[in-house]
Design an enzyme around this catalytic site. Structure first.
Site, PDB file in Angstrom:
ATOM      1  N   HIS A  11       0.849  -1.203   0.000  1.00 25.89           N
ATOM      2  CA  HIS A  11       0.000   0.000   0.000  1.00 25.89           C
ATOM      3  C   HIS A  11       0.877   1.242   0.000  1.00 25.89           C
ATOM      4  O   HIS A  11       2.094   1.148   0.161  1.00 25.89           O
ATOM      5  CB  HIS A  11      -0.982  -0.025   1.173  1.00 25.89           C
ATOM      6  N   HIS A  55       1.490   3.936   1.860  1.00 25.90           N
ATOM      7  CA  HIS A  55       2.109   4.682   2.956  1.00 25.90           C
ATOM      8  C   HIS A  55       3.638   4.720   2.816  1.00 25.90           C
ATOM      9  O   HIS A  55       4.257   3.745   2.391  1.00 25.90           O
ATOM     10  CB  HIS A  55       1.698   4.083   4.310  1.00 25.90           C
ATOM     11  N   ASP A  74       6.109   4.528   4.813  1.00 22.13           N
ATOM     12  CA  ASP A  74       6.954   3.536   5.483  1.00 22.13           C
ATOM     13  C   ASP A  74       6.945   2.190   4.758  1.00 22.13           C
ATOM     14  O   ASP A  74       7.622   1.247   5.182  1.00 22.13           O
ATOM     15  CB  ASP A  74       6.557   3.376   6.965  1.00 22.13           C
ATOM     16  N   HIS A  75       6.193   2.106   3.637  1.00 26.34           N
ATOM     17  CA  HIS A  75       6.164   0.871   2.846  1.00 26.34           C
ATOM     18  C   HIS A  75       6.745   1.046   1.448  1.00 26.34           C
ATOM     19  O   HIS A  75       7.084   0.056   0.809  1.00 26.34           O
ATOM     20  CB  HIS A  75       4.732   0.322   2.770  1.00 26.34           C
ATOM     21  N   HIS A 117      -7.304  -0.753   5.645  1.00 26.93           N
ATOM     22  CA  HIS A 117      -6.250   0.160   6.099  1.00 26.93           C
ATOM     23  C   HIS A 117      -6.073   1.266   5.043  1.00 26.93           C
ATOM     24  O   HIS A 117      -6.088   2.455   5.358  1.00 26.93           O
ATOM     25  CB  HIS A 117      -4.966  -0.637   6.309  1.00 26.93           C
ATOM     26  N   ASP A 125      -0.006  -3.893   6.283  1.00 24.47           N
ATOM     27  CA  ASP A 125      -0.635  -3.380   7.509  1.00 24.47           C
ATOM     28  C   ASP A 125      -2.080  -3.840   7.643  1.00 24.47           C
ATOM     29  O   ASP A 125      -2.925  -3.112   8.158  1.00 24.47           O
ATOM     30  CB  ASP A 125      -0.590  -1.841   7.526  1.00 24.47           C
ATOM     31  N   HIS A 174       5.074  -4.840  10.543  1.00 28.19           N
ATOM     32  CA  HIS A 174       5.478  -4.144  11.770  1.00 28.19           C
ATOM     33  C   HIS A 174       5.644  -5.111  12.943  1.00 28.19           C
ATOM     34  O   HIS A 174       4.922  -6.101  13.047  1.00 28.19           O
ATOM     35  CB  HIS A 174       4.436  -3.092  12.177  1.00 28.19           C
TER      36      HIS A 174
HETATM   37 FE    FE Z   1       2.998   0.735   8.073  1.00 30.13          FE
HETATM   38 ZN    ZN Z   2       0.276   1.662   6.538  1.00 30.70          ZN
END
Ligand code: FE
Ligand code: ZN
Length: 253
Positions: A53, A55, A57-58, A111, A128, A166
């Site tokens: 996805h 975001h 951090d991905h 999410h 996530d 995570h």
């Molecule tokens: Fe994340």
């Molecule tokens: Zn995320």
């Protein structure tokens, strides 16, 4: 068979690197530098990047990786993904001959709306959506979409290894114990994870069997979880109402 290398990133992200011979595929590289370090150390060539996805951090490391390697970028068609070359919506099968495997692409909205999971060779990369003893926050989709996505993942074979993005398991287990205190397997898992974390070991991957036995968000039809939800919202009854109460409760836990 391929190997999976866990690359910690940021505070609690895991980037998963799959390798066979000199070829490597990476899932959700939020940061390029720790991935580049592993690729160089192990003498690997990156051939593909799988994104669950949008975001940061991905996918924040995609540009930095593409500066060094020519890799195909797989990811959600309906999200803004850096250098996306293979847009996916779920239902596809993607071949990764360099690893000797194919992944089934599963749409898991909730999410985010375009969130994807990748499943193959008894491994699930779910970003996530499903976490150890928990699930992602519902940011873009509806509670009903998130529950349906979790149910879709829960229907995979129980021996499936769950590679989420995570290290949230210990915090999730505190909430799980609060809402499902009589669950012996959950107590046992909390002890095991506490020990693992104290020794600096990862709690991920788990198995789907473990998640189905201990993850409250996969147990919304169980009497204990219905009772917990009803302690907050008296009329919570069906799995969606129970899921909604638990997810909102966890947001503030
Ligand atoms: Fe994340
Ligand atoms: Zn995320």
């Amino acid at each position: 068979m391929f190997d999976i290398i866990r690359i910690p990133a940021f505070k609690d992200n895991y980037i998963w690197l799959l390798r066979k011979g000199a070829a490597a595929v990476v899932v959700d590289p939020g940061d390029a530098s720790p991935v580049l370090e592993v690729l160089e150390r192990e003498g690997l060539a990156l051939t593909a990047i799988l994104i669950t996805h949008h975001h940061a951090d991905h996918q924040g490391g995609v540009a930095g990786l593409l500066a060094h390697y020519q890799a195909t970028v797989f990811g959600p068609a309906d999200e803004s993904i850096t250098a996306l070359s293979r847009p996916l919506r779920g239902g596809e099968t993607i071949a990764l001959p360099e690893l000797g495997l194919a992944f089934e692409v599963i749409a898991v909205p909730g999410h985010t709306l375009g969130h994807l999971a990748y499943y193959g060779s008894a491994c699930l990369f779910c970003g996530d959506t499903l976490f150890g003893a928990g699930c992602g926050r519902v940011f873009e989709g509806t509670m009903a979409q998130m529950l349906a996505s979790l149910e879709r993942l829960a229907a995979l074979p129980e021996r499936t290894a769950v590679y989420c993005a995570h290290e949230y398991t210990q915090a999730n287990l505190r909430f799980a114990l609060a809402v499902d205190p009589g669950n012996r397997l959950l107590q046992q898992r909390a002890d095991e994870v506490a020990l693992a974390r104290a020794e600096g070991r990862a709690s991920v991957p788990s198995t789907l069997m473990q998640e189905k036995a201990t993850n409250p968000f996969l147990r919304c039809g169980e009497p204990a979880l219905i009772a917990a939800a009803q302690s907050r919202v008296a009329q919570a009854n069906d799995p969606l109402e129970v899921f909604t109460v638990l997810r909102e409760w966890k947001n503030a836990f």
